[in-house]
Design an enzyme around this catalytic site. Sequence first.
Site, PDB file in Angstrom:
ATOM      1  N   TYR A 199     -16.172 -34.004  13.079  1.00 28.21           N
ATOM      2  CA  TYR A 199     -15.594 -34.993  14.005  1.00 28.21           C
ATOM      3  C   TYR A 199     -16.244 -36.354  13.774  1.00 28.21           C
ATOM      4  O   TYR A 199     -15.568 -37.378  13.651  1.00 28.21           O
ATOM      5  CB  TYR A 199     -15.804 -34.526  15.442  1.00 28.21           C
ATOM      6  CG  TYR A 199     -15.144 -35.388  16.508  1.00 28.21           C
ATOM      7  CD1 TYR A 199     -13.840 -35.151  16.910  1.00 28.21           C
ATOM      8  CD2 TYR A 199     -15.836 -36.432  17.121  1.00 28.21           C
ATOM      9  CE1 TYR A 199     -13.233 -35.925  17.899  1.00 28.21           C
ATOM     10  CE2 TYR A 199     -15.251 -37.211  18.106  1.00 28.21           C
ATOM     11  CZ  TYR A 199     -13.944 -36.957  18.493  1.00 28.21           C
ATOM     12  OH  TYR A 199     -13.355 -37.732  19.468  1.00 28.21           O
ATOM     13  N   SER A 247     -14.280 -43.344  18.185  1.00 35.62           N
ATOM     14  CA  SER A 247     -15.080 -42.600  19.166  1.00 35.62           C
ATOM     15  C   SER A 247     -16.473 -43.225  19.194  1.00 35.62           C
ATOM     16  O   SER A 247     -16.833 -44.006  18.304  1.00 35.62           O
ATOM     17  CB  SER A 247     -15.161 -41.148  18.690  1.00 35.62           C
ATOM     18  OG  SER A 247     -16.212 -40.448  19.314  1.00 35.62           O
TER      19      SER A 247
HETATM   20  P1  NDP Z   1      -6.479 -34.567  24.475  1.00 30.75           P
HETATM   21  O1  NDP Z   1      -6.929 -33.218  24.031  1.00 30.75           O
HETATM   22  O2  NDP Z   1      -5.999 -34.760  25.863  1.00 30.75           O
HETATM   23  O3  NDP Z   1      -5.369 -35.139  23.493  1.00 30.75           O
HETATM   24  C1  NDP Z   1      -5.340 -34.857  22.138  1.00 30.75           C
HETATM   25  C2  NDP Z   1      -3.944 -35.171  21.653  1.00 30.75           C
HETATM   26  O4  NDP Z   1      -3.859 -34.980  20.239  1.00 30.75           O
HETATM   27  C3  NDP Z   1      -2.905 -34.278  22.297  1.00 30.75           C
HETATM   28  O5  NDP Z   1      -1.786 -35.054  22.599  1.00 30.75           O
HETATM   29  C4  NDP Z   1      -2.588 -33.273  21.204  1.00 30.75           C
HETATM   30  O6  NDP Z   1      -1.256 -32.806  21.281  1.00 30.75           O
HETATM   31  C5  NDP Z   1      -2.772 -34.121  19.961  1.00 30.75           C
HETATM   32  N1  NDP Z   1      -3.082 -33.320  18.789  1.00 30.75           N
HETATM   33  C6  NDP Z   1      -4.222 -32.619  18.549  1.00 30.75           C
HETATM   34  N2  NDP Z   1      -4.119 -31.975  17.380  1.00 30.75           N
HETATM   35  C7  NDP Z   1      -2.899 -32.272  16.874  1.00 30.75           C
HETATM   36  C8  NDP Z   1      -2.198 -31.911  15.700  1.00 30.75           C
HETATM   37  N3  NDP Z   1      -2.723 -31.081  14.770  1.00 30.75           N
HETATM   38  N4  NDP Z   1      -0.950 -32.398  15.497  1.00 30.75           N
HETATM   39  C9  NDP Z   1      -0.396 -33.213  16.408  1.00 30.75           C
HETATM   40  N5  NDP Z   1      -0.992 -33.612  17.540  1.00 30.75           N
HETATM   41  C10 NDP Z   1      -2.240 -33.132  17.768  1.00 30.75           C
HETATM   42  O7  NDP Z   1      -7.744 -35.491  24.187  1.00 30.75           O
HETATM   43  P2  NDP Z   1      -8.028 -37.061  24.345  1.00 30.75           P
HETATM   44  O8  NDP Z   1      -6.929 -37.749  25.045  1.00 30.75           O
HETATM   45  O9  NDP Z   1      -9.399 -37.130  24.865  1.00 30.75           O
HETATM   46  O10 NDP Z   1      -8.077 -37.508  22.809  1.00 30.75           O
HETATM   47  C11 NDP Z   1      -7.240 -38.504  22.262  1.00 30.75           C
HETATM   48  C12 NDP Z   1      -7.988 -39.211  21.153  1.00 30.75           C
HETATM   49  O11 NDP Z   1      -9.101 -39.901  21.702  1.00 30.75           O
HETATM   50  C13 NDP Z   1      -8.555 -38.283  20.072  1.00 30.75           C
HETATM   51  O12 NDP Z   1      -8.433 -38.918  18.814  1.00 30.75           O
HETATM   52  C14 NDP Z   1     -10.017 -38.165  20.459  1.00 30.75           C
HETATM   53  O13 NDP Z   1     -10.806 -37.848  19.353  1.00 30.75           O
HETATM   54  C15 NDP Z   1     -10.249 -39.573  20.961  1.00 30.75           C
HETATM   55  N6  NDP Z   1     -11.429 -39.720  21.790  1.00 30.75           N
HETATM   56  C16 NDP Z   1     -11.550 -39.117  23.010  1.00 30.75           C
HETATM   57  C17 NDP Z   1     -12.665 -39.319  23.770  1.00 30.75           C
HETATM   58  C18 NDP Z   1     -12.837 -38.704  25.120  1.00 30.75           C
HETATM   59  O14 NDP Z   1     -13.947 -38.855  25.698  1.00 30.75           O
HETATM   60  N7  NDP Z   1     -11.857 -38.043  25.685  1.00 30.75           N
HETATM   61  C19 NDP Z   1     -13.769 -40.156  23.310  1.00 30.75           C
HETATM   62  C20 NDP Z   1     -13.546 -40.752  22.028  1.00 30.75           C
HETATM   63  C21 NDP Z   1     -12.424 -40.527  21.315  1.00 30.75           C
HETATM   64  P3  NDP Z   1      -0.955 -31.251  21.696  1.00 30.75           P
HETATM   65  O15 NDP Z   1      -1.705 -31.013  22.988  1.00 30.75           O
HETATM   66  O16 NDP Z   1       0.539 -31.221  21.830  1.00 30.75           O
HETATM   67  O17 NDP Z   1      -1.491 -30.432  20.569  1.00 30.75           O
END
Ligand code: NDP
Length: 250
Positions: A153, A140
Amino acid sequence: MSNNFDLSGKAALVTGGNGGIGLAMARALAGAGAAVAVSGRDEAKTGAAARELGAVALNFDLADPEACPAMVDEAARRLGRLDILVNNAGTNIRKAPQDYSLAEWHTVIDTNLTAAFLASQAAYPHMKRGGGGKIVNIGSMMSLFGASFAAPYGASKGGIVQLTKSLAAAWARDNIQVNAVLPGWIDTALTRRARAEVDGLHERVLGRTPAGRWGTPEDLGGIAVFLASPASGFITGTAIPVDGGYSSLG
Ligand code: NDP
C-alpha cells in the site's frame, strides 16, 4: 463575477465513487454542476450511489488492466465527454512485509497504482479532444510515511505522487492539470477494517492528529471541486494533504 469553481458542462468519472471518500467527492462534483459517472465493483452500492447523484453507474474490477480503458471509454461515451478523472479506487492488505504473497502484492499495486496510470492514459485522448482536463489522484499519508503493516500500500501510494508529477509535466501543455490529494485518517469502510486489524490504531490517530478527530469523507469534497475546477488552472503536479494537520508533525 464568474464562479471559478463552477463545473457546469463538465463531465467527471470518479473511480471507487460508490462509497467512502469517492462518493463524497462525486457528491461534491455533482453539487458544483458536473455530470458524474461513478465506478465500483459492488453493483448494489454503485447503483445506489448513481441513483442518489443522478449519475452513470459503471461496474469494473480495476485490478484487471483491460477494465481501465473500457471503464473510461464507457464513461466518456455515456456522459458525451470526459473532463475530470478522479483516481480514487483503492484497497489494502495488512500484514508484515515478509508474509505477503506475490498475488497479494499485485492486488494492491494493480488496484491503487497501475489502474490510476491506465485510466489516466485512457482519459488523455478524451481530455485533449475537449481542450483540457483535470486528473485527481488519491494518495495517502503513506505517500509520505512508511507503515510496518502496509508495504505494498505504501509503495502504491508513494508511486501515486511520482506518477502525478510525471503526468503533470507531460500533459501541462495540453491544459491537463494532474494533482494528488493525500487524505489523513478518514472514517470509511477501509479504515474501519484497519481499526479492527491494527491494535491501538484508533488512539494513535486521535493522539497524533492536531485537529483531534478522524476526518469524514465530506472533508474531501472541497479539494475535489477545487482541483477539478478552473480555480486550480495553474496548479499541477502537487500532492496536497487533507489531514487535520497529521503530516505537519515530525
Ligand atoms: P472504501 O473502502 O470506502 O472505498 C474504496 C473504493 O474503491 C470502493 O468504492 C471500492 O468499490 C473501490 N475499489 C476497491 N477495489 C477495487 C477494484 N479492484 N476495482 C474497482 N473498484 C475498487 O475506502 P476509502 O473511501 O477510505 O478509500 C478511497 C481511497 O482513499 C483509496 O484510494 C484509499 O487508499 C484512499 N485513502 C483512504 C484513507 C482513509 O483514511 N480512509 C486515507 C488515505 C487514502 P467496491 O466497494 O465496489 O469494491
